[in-house]
Design an enzyme around this catalytic site. Structure first.
Site, PDB file in Angstrom:
ATOM      1  N   ASN A  22       0.976  -1.212  -0.297  1.00 35.60           N
ATOM      2  CA  ASN A  22       0.332   0.493   0.395  1.00 35.60           C
ATOM      3  C   ASN A  22       0.570   1.495  -0.181  1.00 35.60           C
ATOM      4  O   ASN A  22       2.094   1.564   0.638  1.00 35.60           O
ATOM      5  CB  ASN A  22      -1.143  -0.175   1.530  1.00 35.60           C
ATOM      6  N   CYS A  46      16.621  13.664 -13.075  1.00 36.63           N
ATOM      7  CA  CYS A  46      18.256  13.013 -11.952  1.00 36.63           C
ATOM      8  C   CYS A  46      17.029  12.698  -9.857  1.00 36.63           C
ATOM      9  O   CYS A  46      16.093  12.483 -10.098  1.00 36.63           O
ATOM     10  CB  CYS A  46      17.337  14.528 -11.346  1.00 36.63           C
ATOM     11  N   GLU A  73     -11.704 -13.599   0.999  1.00 40.50           N
ATOM     12  CA  GLU A  73     -12.097 -14.310   0.227  1.00 40.50           C
ATOM     13  C   GLU A  73     -10.681 -15.418  -0.362  1.00 40.50           C
ATOM     14  O   GLU A  73      -9.455 -15.192   0.919  1.00 40.50           O
ATOM     15  CB  GLU A  73     -12.152 -13.146  -0.933  1.00 40.50           C
ATOM     16  N   ALA A  95      -9.664  -8.125   8.145  1.00 35.78           N
ATOM     17  CA  ALA A  95      -8.427  -8.417   8.943  1.00 35.78           C
ATOM     18  C   ALA A  95      -8.317  -7.557  10.385  1.00 35.78           C
ATOM     19  O   ALA A  95      -8.058  -8.341  11.505  1.00 35.78           O
ATOM     20  CB  ALA A  95      -7.626  -7.224   8.332  1.00 35.78           C
ATOM     21  N   HIS A 131       5.643  -0.667  -2.711  1.00 37.16           N
ATOM     22  CA  HIS A 131       5.283  -0.040  -3.960  1.00 37.16           C
ATOM     23  C   HIS A 131       5.340   1.468  -4.318  1.00 37.16           C
ATOM     24  O   HIS A 131       4.775   2.147  -4.505  1.00 37.16           O
ATOM     25  CB  HIS A 131       3.762   0.041  -4.496  1.00 37.16           C
ATOM     26  N   GLY A 191      -5.400  -9.499   3.566  1.00 34.34           N
ATOM     27  CA  GLY A 191      -5.616  -8.182   2.480  1.00 34.34           C
ATOM     28  C   GLY A 191      -5.580  -8.688   1.498  1.00 34.34           C
ATOM     29  O   GLY A 191      -5.212  -6.386   0.597  1.00 34.34           O
ATOM     30  N   ASP A 193      -0.581   3.561   0.986  1.00 34.13           N
ATOM     31  CA  ASP A 193      -1.483   5.021   1.800  1.00 34.13           C
ATOM     32  C   ASP A 193      -0.481   5.497   3.356  1.00 34.13           C
ATOM     33  O   ASP A 193      -1.410   6.503   3.308  1.00 34.13           O
ATOM     34  CB  ASP A 193      -2.782   4.463   2.139  1.00 34.13           C
ATOM     35  N   CYS A 242      15.609  21.176 -13.741  1.00 29.20           N
ATOM     36  CA  CYS A 242      16.607  19.884 -14.136  1.00 29.20           C
ATOM     37  C   CYS A 242      16.156  19.345 -16.385  1.00 29.20           C
ATOM     38  O   CYS A 242      17.116  18.463 -16.689  1.00 29.20           O
ATOM     39  CB  CYS A 242      17.189  18.758 -13.619  1.00 29.20           C
ATOM     40  N   SER A 284      -4.528  -9.803  -3.233  1.00 32.35           N
ATOM     41  CA  SER A 284      -5.096 -11.227  -3.865  1.00 32.35           C
ATOM     42  C   SER A 284      -4.204 -11.601  -4.372  1.00 32.35           C
ATOM     43  O   SER A 284      -3.928 -13.052  -4.621  1.00 32.35           O
ATOM     44  CB  SER A 284      -5.785 -10.122  -5.019  1.00 32.35           C
TER      45      SER A 284
HETATM   46  P1  OAD Z   1      -6.633  -6.548  -4.380  1.00 31.37           P
HETATM   47  O1  OAD Z   1      -7.676  -5.605  -5.184  1.00 31.37           O
HETATM   48  O2  OAD Z   1      -5.883  -7.272  -5.941  1.00 31.37           O
HETATM   49  O3  OAD Z   1      -6.774  -7.104  -3.440  1.00 31.37           O
HETATM   50  C1  OAD Z   1      -7.316  -6.984  -2.635  1.00 31.37           C
HETATM   51  C2  OAD Z   1      -7.708  -8.177  -1.522  1.00 31.37           C
HETATM   52  O4  OAD Z   1      -7.942  -7.515  -0.320  1.00 31.37           O
HETATM   53  C3  OAD Z   1      -8.847  -9.478  -2.206  1.00 31.37           C
HETATM   54  O5  OAD Z   1      -7.850 -10.186  -2.502  1.00 31.37           O
HETATM   55  C4  OAD Z   1     -10.058  -8.887  -1.310  1.00 31.37           C
HETATM   56  O6  OAD Z   1     -10.642 -10.131  -0.713  1.00 31.37           O
HETATM   57  C5  OAD Z   1      -9.044  -8.655   0.051  1.00 31.37           C
HETATM   58  N1  OAD Z   1     -10.028  -7.567   1.021  1.00 31.37           N
HETATM   59  C6  OAD Z   1     -11.105  -7.000   0.989  1.00 31.37           C
HETATM   60  N2  OAD Z   1     -11.463  -6.603   2.026  1.00 31.37           N
HETATM   61  C7  OAD Z   1     -10.442  -7.010   3.349  1.00 31.37           C
HETATM   62  C8  OAD Z   1     -10.977  -6.963   4.508  1.00 31.37           C
HETATM   63  N3  OAD Z   1     -11.081  -6.303   5.491  1.00 31.37           N
HETATM   64  N4  OAD Z   1      -9.173  -7.696   5.051  1.00 31.37           N
HETATM   65  C9  OAD Z   1      -9.079  -8.392   4.546  1.00 31.37           C
HETATM   66  N5  OAD Z   1      -8.744  -8.666   3.437  1.00 31.37           N
HETATM   67  C10 OAD Z   1      -9.394  -7.636   2.364  1.00 31.37           C
HETATM   68  O7  OAD Z   1      -4.746  -5.148  -4.017  1.00 31.37           O
HETATM   69  P2  OAD Z   1      -3.962  -5.973  -3.535  1.00 31.37           P
HETATM   70  O8  OAD Z   1      -3.007  -7.571  -3.471  1.00 31.37           O
HETATM   71  O9  OAD Z   1      -3.072  -4.708  -1.933  1.00 31.37           O
HETATM   72  O10 OAD Z   1       0.030  -1.756  -7.195  1.00 31.37           O
HETATM   73  O11 OAD Z   1      -3.075  -5.227  -4.975  1.00 31.37           O
HETATM   74  C11 OAD Z   1      -1.711  -5.496  -5.604  1.00 31.37           C
HETATM   75  C12 OAD Z   1      -0.812  -4.439  -6.263  1.00 31.37           C
HETATM   76  O12 OAD Z   1      -2.213  -4.687  -7.208  1.00 31.37           O
HETATM   77  C13 OAD Z   1      -1.167  -3.799  -5.209  1.00 31.37           C
HETATM   78  O13 OAD Z   1      -0.499  -2.834  -5.189  1.00 31.37           O
HETATM   79  C14 OAD Z   1      -1.278  -2.199  -6.944  1.00 31.37           C
HETATM   80  C15 OAD Z   1      -2.503  -2.569  -7.807  1.00 31.37           C
HETATM   81  O14 OAD Z   1      -1.831  -2.257  -8.581  1.00 31.37           O
HETATM   82  C16 OAD Z   1       0.907  -0.824  -7.853  1.00 31.37           C
HETATM   83  O15 OAD Z   1       0.002  -0.242  -7.851  1.00 31.37           O
HETATM   84  C17 OAD Z   1       2.145  -1.614  -8.316  1.00 31.37           C
END
Ligand code: OAD
Length: 246
Positions: A110, A138, A221, A237, A127, A194, A112, A157, A196
């Protein structure tokens, strides 16, 4: 009042607690799901950012080169949403777990800053983050404490200011990645929260590099990682992590 523990198998929670309590080293890998409880969208689920926005346009150097003003308007909005959000009970629980654990690393995908704002210390931002911009040409950096205006994108630059995050096709920050791999290889317990698991190399921390670890997934999921982990807890979570520090 119903105990939260009754909402999902007690046995799984007991196992998780015992593993976490006895682990000499812990790695946590988080993704956008943990911040969904702070009101921020995930990427791929219902309402996910990549369902309505074009990844190639907004999260690649090519997209940025083609239309930096569009890209900055999107990241300005996201940065403002992050600033308006508060860390959730899950973010806070991870900070509390770190405070009482000997060897603890939190690798997050994340951008954020919510883990840092919750008080986590040993955070590896795989990330990058939206706290800063950096120059495409630069080594210059600048703090983002408000939106970056279209008129400011060009750097003196000759380069351009871009968000200090990793886009598709780009490498993770080398030093951060090396520390994450080291933590994964040493970890006795890995918590995958949290995410995928679809984006590598981040996800490989929980699989390829977590050679000696007991890997636990916390996600409502099923994911691509589910068949590879030792324990999968189908819950949010914030329903699970606070139970580890009470
Ligand atoms: P995803 O949107 O791919 O997956 C989010 C996951 O969080 C899913 O498996 C949901 O089931 C799960 N989820 C949702 N609510 C939840 C909760 N309350 N508690 C636990 N799990 C929960 O997002 P990321 O896996 O973060 O990269 O994606 C990975 C990367 O893809 C990100 O960092 C970003 C994106 O493109 C970049 O921007 C480089």
């Amino acid at each position: 009042m119903e105990s939260k523990l009754q909402r999902y198998p007690m046995e799984e929670m007991r196992t998780l607690r015992a593993r976490v309590d006895s682990a000499a080293s812990i790695l946590v890998l988080t993704g956008s799901g943990i911040s969904s409880e702070s009101g921020l969208p995930t990427f791929r689920g219902a309402g996910g950012l990549w369902r309505t926005h074009r990844v190639q346009t907004l999260a690649s150097l090519e997209g940025f080169s083609a239309d930096p003003v569009l890209v900055w308007s999107w990241y300005n909005e996201r940065r403002a949403a992050h600033a308006a959000a508060e860390p959730s009970a899950a973010h806070r629980a991870l900070a509390a777990l770190e405070a009482r654990s000997g060897n603890f690393t939190l690798a997050t995908q994340n951008v954020d800053s919510l883990h840092l704002r919750a008080g986590s210390k040993n955070v590896l931002e795989l990330h990058g983050s939206l706290r800063e911009a950096r120059c495409t040409t630069c080594d210059a950096r600048r703090v983002l404490d408000g939106p970056l205006d279209a008129s400011e994108i060009e750097h003196a630059c000759g380069g351009r200011w871009r968000p200090d995050i990793v886009w598709f096709g780009e490498s993770l920050p080398q030093a951060v990645w090396a520390r994450a791999v080291d933590a994964a290889e040493r970890a006795e317990v890995v918590l995958v929260v949290g995410t995928s698991g679809l984006v590598n190399p981040a996800a490989s921390l929980a699989t390829r590099f977590a050679r000696r670890a007991y890997v636990v997934e916390i996600n409502p999921e099923e994911t691509i990682l589910t068949p590879e982990v030792a324990l999968s807890i189908r819950a949010r979570a914030s329903d699970v992590l606070p139970e580890l520090v009470t």
